[in-house]
Write a protein that holds these residues in place. Structure first.
Motif, PDB file in Angstrom:
ATOM      1  N   UNK A   1       0.831  -1.212   0.000  1.00  0.00           N
ATOM      2  CA  UNK A   1       0.000   0.000   0.000  1.00  0.00           C
ATOM      3  C   UNK A   1       0.863   1.258   0.000  1.00  0.00           C
ATOM      4  N   UNK A   2       1.965   1.217   0.730  1.00  0.00           N
ATOM      5  CA  UNK A   2       2.856   2.380   0.805  1.00  0.00           C
ATOM      6  C   UNK A   2       3.538   2.633  -0.530  1.00  0.00           C
ATOM      7  N   UNK A   3       4.015   1.585  -1.182  1.00  0.00           N
ATOM      8  CA  UNK A   3       4.668   1.737  -2.478  1.00  0.00           C
ATOM      9  C   UNK A   3       3.690   2.287  -3.520  1.00  0.00           C
ATOM     10  N   UNK A   4       2.469   1.800  -3.501  1.00  0.00           N
ATOM     11  CA  UNK A   4       1.457   2.296  -4.444  1.00  0.00           C
ATOM     12  C   UNK A   4       1.188   3.771  -4.195  1.00  0.00           C
ATOM     13  N   UNK A   5       1.100   4.145  -2.935  1.00  0.00           N
ATOM     14  CA  UNK A   5       0.820   5.534  -2.604  1.00  0.00           C
ATOM     15  C   UNK A   5       1.937   6.453  -3.083  1.00  0.00           C
ATOM     16  N   UNK A   6       3.159   6.012  -2.983  1.00  0.00           N
ATOM     17  CA  UNK A   6       4.297   6.850  -3.361  1.00  0.00           C
ATOM     18  C   UNK A   6       4.715   6.671  -4.816  1.00  0.00           C
ATOM     19  N   UNK A   7       4.157   5.675  -5.503  1.00  0.00           N
ATOM     20  CA  UNK A   7       4.558   5.428  -6.876  1.00  0.00           C
ATOM     21  C   UNK A   7       5.986   4.945  -6.983  1.00  0.00           C
ATOM     22  N   UNK A   8       6.418   4.201  -5.998  1.00  0.00           N
ATOM     23  CA  UNK A   8       7.811   3.759  -5.917  1.00  0.00           C
ATOM     24  C   UNK A   8       7.912   2.233  -5.930  1.00  0.00           C
ATOM     25  N   UNK A   9       9.126   1.770  -6.188  1.00  0.00           N
ATOM     26  CA  UNK A   9       9.500   0.384  -5.960  1.00  0.00           C
ATOM     27  C   UNK A   9      10.523   0.363  -4.839  1.00  0.00           C
ATOM     28  N   UNK A  10      10.628  -0.773  -4.182  1.00  0.00           N
ATOM     29  CA  UNK A  10      11.655  -0.968  -3.169  1.00  0.00           C
ATOM     30  C   UNK A  10      12.781  -1.781  -3.790  1.00  0.00           C
ATOM     31  N   UNK A  11      14.004  -1.409  -3.517  1.00  0.00           N
ATOM     32  CA  UNK A  11      15.157  -2.170  -3.991  1.00  0.00           C
ATOM     33  C   UNK A  11      15.975  -2.600  -2.776  1.00  0.00           C
ATOM     34  N   UNK A  12      16.295  -3.885  -2.737  1.00  0.00           N
ATOM     35  CA  UNK A  12      17.180  -4.386  -1.697  1.00  0.00           C
ATOM     36  C   UNK A  12      18.600  -4.400  -2.236  1.00  0.00           C
ATOM     37  N   UNK A  13      19.477  -3.609  -1.644  1.00  0.00           N
ATOM     38  CA  UNK A  13      20.908  -3.700  -1.941  1.00  0.00           C
ATOM     39  C   UNK A  13      21.420  -4.847  -1.080  1.00  0.00           C
TER      40      UNK A  13
END
Length: 583
Positions: A188-200
């Motif tokens: 839900x947070x990623x959708x709200x921000x229009x972002x993806x999460x990347x794991x380094x």
């Protein structure tokens, strides 16, 4: 991906394991959780040798439109770049700077902080994520929803405390500390921000002692793609093993469902049974979908008689334990505003009108599902039960006859009677009888039993005793007794008995105080007082029950209403005595 080796079964072929041949099975979502920060090492003594793993994982955000640039970037040696701190400081073109450490630039793409690392403190999840989901920190870096107590961020607080107290970690077999986020909330947070999460992502795998033949390739590095992100495997320089460097992308669509979707599913799929056997979800009730087929009229008018009018509503039944959560949690409350009427509150999200019937079941009409927040639907669904007992008369009065009811709940009856007796006493003797009256008394302590259990009854009776007996102003009460009597008084209940006896006679006083004595005996039973007589047997006998009876809710009502009646009988004696003195 996150798994730690415990024995040789977790390894299989040692060379394959060292070379990350299991990488095609890597999944950043494990049991609904995503590890967004991990540090430490893990050593395991197995049947095929001593192996060690070391981890370094940092998460960051990137606009989803820019994700391709990130996943095509060579990750080797870059994982530490995404160790975001609270503040960044240094010098640019001869000018000192001190600013919040929020972003990194990767080939012109902005990587945004999602986890904050501290030198001497535990990592902290993005405060924007905390605020978006209204989370509160229950213990070190463990966050829950403030309204439903769901764990959303978890962290091994005790382990971190121990490790942070150690000056060095040499010799410790497991120093892994992982900060994890519940995937559905992240979606839900990623959708709200229009972002993806990347794991380094960095993991090394070494073997320290083994009888196995180890074969390392001639190539120092090898590139490949893992789950859509570039990965580089390198041979360890000073150890026998490999290390994996990887940018692991996680889009919102990669997460199966979000919390909002789950709540919407509850809204649409949790079906509540009504008295007539029909079942409705909250979504259906809000839209009155299926009401016509069930015979429910909106507006509920045009009935020729009471029976038909009753059929216009979907009466919905719940076990009484549904109230326990709201009664026992400071964020909620249950108020009994009449003999059968209730109001159930939860934070600023719910004000639900309900009623209690002769079977102690809690009833609402199906329309009022709209007043239950989506987050609470599963709780109410759990206690939805088949109809039993009548429809409360006061519910019919309110909903069908559109009229007010004027009655008292058991707790209100006691509080009102205490208040009225205090006023009558003060009017006659010009001093108070009770220290606390009316709204000064905490009603919640004496509400109807959420569970039909003996210890629940005894607990509430102890609270009632506090209000009825211990709340008395002994000095003022004894001041109205003859001198030859006041010297023999042994306590507040004894003083009350002598006061009533002076206004009537010993037999009348005993009859009037019987219900209050029952409350007193229940209180003694609850405190495990050793008494030669009284206690449970005498209390239930006074109320008309067998000693082995389990009708605890009925005992509660009879004791409370009986005590209220007793207090009002004392008022009548005071008023009669005043009239006699006037004559």
């Amino acid at each position: 991906m996150y798994n730690l080796v415990e024995d040789e079964d977790d390894i299989g072929d040692l060379n394959s394991w060292l070379a990350f041949e299991d990488r095609d099975r890597f999944d950043p979502i494990q049991d609904g959780w995503i590890t967004v920060n991990r540090h430490g090492h893990h050593r395991s003594e197995t049947g095929i040798g001593t192996v060690e793993q070391a981890f370094r994982i940092h998460a960051f955000l990137v606009d989803e439109d820019s994700l391709d640039t990130i996943v095509d970037t060579d990750p080797f040696g870059e994982v530490g770049t995404f160790d975001f701190n609270p503040m960044a400081y240094g010098s640019r073109r001869g000018t000192q700077y001190w600013e919040e450490d929020l972003t990194r630039s990767v080939d012109g793409v902005e990587a945004k902080r999602f986890v904050m690392d501290f030198r001497k403190d535990a990592p902290l999840i993005d405060t924007g994520f905390i605020e978006y989901h209204d989370l509160i920190e229950k213990e070190k870096r463990n966050f829950e929803t403030y309204d439903t107590d769901e764990t959303v961020v978890r962290f091994p607080a005790e382990k971190w405390e121990y490790l942070s107290s150690q000056s060095i970690h040499l010799g410790l077999a497991n120093t892994i500390r992982s900060l994890e986020v519940k995937a559905e909330f992240l979606k839900d947070y990623l959708k709200q921000r229009g972002c993806a999460l990347v794991l380094a992502y960095f993991q090394s795998r070494d073997v320290r002692k083994t009888q196995e033949d180890i074969s390392l390739p001639d190539d120092d590095r090898e590139e490949f793609t893992v789950r859509g992100g570039k990965a580089v495997r390198g041979v360890r320089r000073n150890q026998v093993g490999y290390e994996l460097h990887w940018f692991c992308p996680i889009k919102a669509d990669d997460i199966p469902y979000g919390r909002e979707e789950r709540l919407q599913e509850d809204r649409e799929n949790l079906k509540f049974e009504t008295k007539q056997g029909y079942r409705f979800s909250k979504e259906e009730a809000v839209n009155e979908e299926g009401f016509e087929d069930a015979g429910y009229r909106r507006p509920a008018t045009g009935a020729e008689d009471l029976e038909e009018a009753i059929s216009f509503f979907g009466w919905t039944y719940f076990e009484p334990e549904v109230l326990e959560k709201y009664k026992n949690d400071s964020r909620g409350s249950v108020s009994e505003w009449s003999r059968q009427g209730l109001q159930v509150n939860w934070l600023d999200k719910m004000k639900l009108r309900a009623y209690r019937n002769d079977e102690d079941l809690v009833l609402i009409i199906i329309d009022d599902l709209i007043d239950i927040p989506d987050e609470e639907l599963s709780h109410w669904y759990h206690y939805n039960t088949s109809p039993a007992g009548n429809i409360p008369g006061e519910m019919i009065t309110n909903y069908i006859e559109a009229d007010w009811v004027d009655s008292e709940s058991p707790s209100d009856a006691v509080i009102n009677a205490v208040t009225e007796l205090n006023e009558a006493f003060k009017e006659k003797y010009d001093v108070r009888l009770y220290r606390e009256v009316g709204d000064e008394i905490n009603t919640d302590r004496m509400l109807s039993l959420p569970r039909n259990e003996r210890h629940e009854l005894l607990t509430v009776m102890s609270e009632a005793h506090q209000v009825i007996v211990e709340n008395l102003d002994r000095g003022n009460l004894e001041s109205e007794l003859p001198d030859e009597v006041s010297g023999d008084v042994e306590g507040k209940k004894s003083a009350l008995f002598e006061f009533v006896r002076e206004l009537s006679d010993i037999e009348t006083a005993a009859d009037i105080l019987d219900p209050i004595n029952a409350v007193h005996d229940f209180r003694k039973e609850n405190s495990h007082m050793t008494v030669s007589s009284g206690g449970w047997p005498r209390a239930v006998d006074v109320l008309g029950y067998e000693e082995d009876s389990e009708a605890y809710r009925d005992m509660y009502r009879d004791a409370m209403r009986g005590s209220a009646t007793s207090l009002r009988e004392i008022i009548s004696l005071i008023e009669e005595d005043s009239e006699d003195q006037v004559e």
